[in-house]
Design a protein around this motif. Structure first.
Motif, PDB file in Angstrom:
ATOM      1  N   GLY A   1      34.337  43.220  39.100  1.00  0.00           N
ATOM      2  CA  GLY A   1      32.963  42.821  39.407  1.00  0.00           C
ATOM      3  C   GLY A   1      32.060  44.002  39.694  1.00  0.00           C
ATOM      4  N   SER A   2      32.632  45.132  40.015  1.00  0.00           N
ATOM      5  CA  SER A   2      31.824  46.323  40.265  1.00  0.00           C
ATOM      6  C   SER A   2      31.573  47.096  38.980  1.00  0.00           C
TER       7      SER A   2
ATOM      8  N   LYS B   1      33.217  47.254  46.372  1.00  0.00           N
ATOM      9  CA  LYS B   1      32.947  46.415  47.539  1.00  0.00           C
ATOM     10  C   LYS B   1      33.835  46.860  48.707  1.00  0.00           C
ATOM     11  N   THR B   2      35.118  47.031  48.425  1.00  0.00           N
ATOM     12  CA  THR B   2      36.058  47.350  49.500  1.00  0.00           C
ATOM     13  C   THR B   2      36.184  48.852  49.758  1.00  0.00           C
TER      14      THR B   2
ATOM     15  N   THR C   1      39.845  50.022  46.246  1.00  0.00           N
ATOM     16  CA  THR C   1      40.461  49.682  44.955  1.00  0.00           C
ATOM     17  C   THR C   1      41.070  50.934  44.320  1.00  0.00           C
TER      18      THR C   1
ATOM     19  N   GLN D   1      35.566  37.394  33.523  1.00  0.00           N
ATOM     20  CA  GLN D   1      35.944  37.625  34.924  1.00  0.00           C
ATOM     21  C   GLN D   1      35.359  36.543  35.821  1.00  0.00           C
TER      22      GLN D   1
ATOM     23  N   VAL E   1      45.249  38.167  42.170  1.00  0.00           N
ATOM     24  CA  VAL E   1      45.291  39.555  41.680  1.00  0.00           C
ATOM     25  C   VAL E   1      46.125  40.441  42.601  1.00  0.00           C
TER      26      VAL E   1
END
Ligand code: F6P
Length: 568
Positions: free
Chosen positions: A156-157, A213-214, A217, A356, A512
């Motif tokens: 998503g990024s 986001k995190t 990753t 996605q 995931v």
């Protein structure tokens, strides 16, 4: 319906199951000749026309689907989403991507707080920052203007921003705004992708935007460290401050990485990764490339659909209709896949993005309450722009398996071409296919027709088209930033509708995790085997054999190699 009741146990679901036999007796060839039916199956909103008359459905089917939506409390669930309720229950989060495109004066609450002012604080910061970069008031470590951007991120990024960038790249207004600038993406942890993303770029003129986001990753962080090395090898470690910025919800880790928190652009845990293109995830790189005013139009297009989705009745609501038809195709007619077929090369990255959004959202095996589903949720999305797809997989769609198709067409091309003496313009040529293919699928061609055409008898079975293959058509007026925002929001909401009806959580992605943790185990083993020559342990026979072959065949790699960057 009580929240622990599965949708398949409701009367409307059972009623639709019984209705399948009735629909199986129809053929689209006949249904399409009913003009009243076809007219009722066309919906228009804000310049977009949806024609779903080529679905294996009658008006009775639609009524039954609306009843199913009622049984699933669809309206209630949509309202809960817009009201900031924590509908992502496994992560205890609101789902508020609609707030990302809300106008400044709107009020959308999460945890009793209006989040729109925070959204606009970040948008204003992006506007200011992107103007500083674009105007050259912020320069790189050697005083050069930062005209190139590499956005590092995955999932998503990455996919949403790539889709929007690809769609804008050929829009005249966007081209003008992007003159002299370049936007590249780096997603795959494969070092080949590193090489490809920096080919032709000079670190002196490059700004790296790390999007995660995190900020944990594995792929993104290794790629970010690689580009940090690329910059500091060329310009010295202090250059990182001028050449790297970040987008994340985890500003602590951003700072730990070495990026000045003032150069970090926040978003919030109520934005799911795959729903984040309208946050700084997409808005920052796209504003750097095209300027904020173009990106603002994209946000406005999405917001227009957000308003439509929350307010229009089911029978006039484009995302609701699309969602219900998907449920009908997947859960009742037994068609697990959907082809996304945009008749615009600018939309070439639309299907990968929707893959996605759809498959990570709805590929679930249990209900939102954790009950195993006695039916299959989710659908297999794939697609290519027409006409390329026609010369690839359409054979299967016409004569092989039944795959419901989304045909997406555009009235005015971003890049019109007319050749004197040609029968039609180049765009008309493209659109001739857009209009023809759905009828070929729906109507088909009978053996009788072939006989009349004197086709050799042995070829008749091969040249017969059974028809009765469902599709829908979406016609957009043009493909500018606003329309791209509309298209995005239509699909995001359609996918939410499907999840709401199936009664699953479309906003988590636990599936995931297992692969990620097994990769951690392998990573440790590769390190131990290469550095300390430790034997392979703890894997099954197959993985052990493959790892052994891999390590033996690459044993010429020194155990502690020096830094090596791509040589492209
Ligand atoms: O693929 C799993 C996933 O968590 C996606 O949902 C997300 O879009 C992607 O990884 C990237 O995550 P992040 O933005 O945290 O780096």
């Amino acid at each position: 319906m009580a929240s622990s009741t599965l949708i398949c146990d409701t009367e409307p679901w059972k009623d639709l199951k019984n209705h399948v036999q009735e629909i199986k007796k129809t053929h689209l060839r006949d249904l399409m000749s009913d003009t009243d039916r076809c007219q009722s199956m066309m919906v228009e909103f804000d310049g977009i026309l949806l024609d779903y008359s080529r679905q294996n459905a009658t008006l009775k089917t639609m009524d039954k689907l609306y009843q199913l939506a009622e049984a699933a409390q669809l309206n209630n669930k949509i309202n809960q989403m817009y009201n900031g309720e924590k509908i992502n229950s496994t992560e205890n989060r609101s789902v508020l991507h609609v707030a990302l495109r809300a106008p400044r004066d709107a009020a959308i609450n999460s945890d009793g707080k209006n989040v729109v002012p925070e959204v606009w604080k970040v948008l204003d910061k992006i506007k200011e920052f992107s103007e500083t970069i674009r105007s050259g008031s912020w320069v790189g470590a050697t005083g050069k203007v930062l005209k190139d951007v590499v956005a590092v991120g995955i999932g998503g990024s990455f996919l949403g921003p790539l889709f929007v960038h690809t769609a804008l790249q050929t829009d005249l207004e966007a081209i003008e705004c992007a003159r002299g600038r370049q936007l590249q993406f780096l997603a795959n942890v494969d070092p080949i992708d590193v090489a490809k993303s920096i080919t032709g770029l000079n670190p002196e003129t490059t700004l790296v935007v790390v999007v995660s986001k995190t900020f944990t990753t594995a792929e993104t962080m290794l790629n970010a460290r690689t580009l940090r090395e690329w910059i500091s090898t060329a310009l010295g470690p202090s250059a990182v401050a001028k050449h790297m910025v970040a987008v994340s919800t985890n500003l602590t880790l951003v700072e730990k990485f070495g990026i000045d928190p003032n150069n970090a652009f926040a978003f919030w845990d109520w934005v799911g990764g795959r729903y984040s293109v309208c946050s700084a995830v997409g808005v920052l790189p796209l504003s750097l490339q095209y300027g904020f005013s173009v990106v603002e139009k994209f946000l406005k297009g999405a917001w227009s659909i957000d308003q439509h989705f929350i307010s229009a009745p089911y029978e006039k609501n484009i995302p609701v209709l699309l969602g219900l038809l998907s449920i009908w195709n997947v859960s009742f007619l037994g068609h697990p896949a959907r082809a996304i077929l945009p008749y615009s090369q600018a939309l070439e990255k639309f299907a990968p993005h929707i893959q996605q959004v759809s498959m990570e959202s709805n590929g679930k095996g249990v209900s939102i309450d954790g009950m195993p589903l006695p039916f299959e949720a989710g659908e297999i999305d794939f697609g290519e722009p027409g006409t390329n797809g026609q010369h690839s997989f359409y054979q299967l769609i016409h004569q092989g398996r039944v795959i419901p198709c989304d045909f997406i067409g555009v009235v005015k091309s971003q890049q019109p071409v007319y050749l004197k003496g040609e029968v039609v313009s180049n765009h008309d040529e493209l659109m001739s296919n857009f209009f023809a293919q759905p009828d070929a699928l729906a109507v088909g061609k009978t053996p009788e027709q072939l006989q009349k055409e004197n086709v050799a008898p042995h070829l008749i079975p091969h040249k017969t088209f059974s028809g009765n293959r469902p599709s829908l058509s979406l016609l957009l007026p043009s493909l500018n930033a606003y329309n791209i925002g509309q298209l995005l929001a239509i699909y995001e909401h359609r996918i939410a509708v499907e999840g709401f009806i199936w009664g699953i959580n479309s906003f988590d992605q636990w599936g995931v995790e297992l692969g990620k943790s097994l990769a951690t185990q392998v990573r440790k083993q590769l390190h131990a085997s290469r550095m300390k020559r430790e034997p392979i342990e703890g894997f099954n026979f197959s993985t052990t054999t493959l790892l052994t072959r891999y390590l033996e065949a690459s044993s010429d790699i020194p155990s502690d190699p020096p830094t090596l960057l791509p040589r492209i």
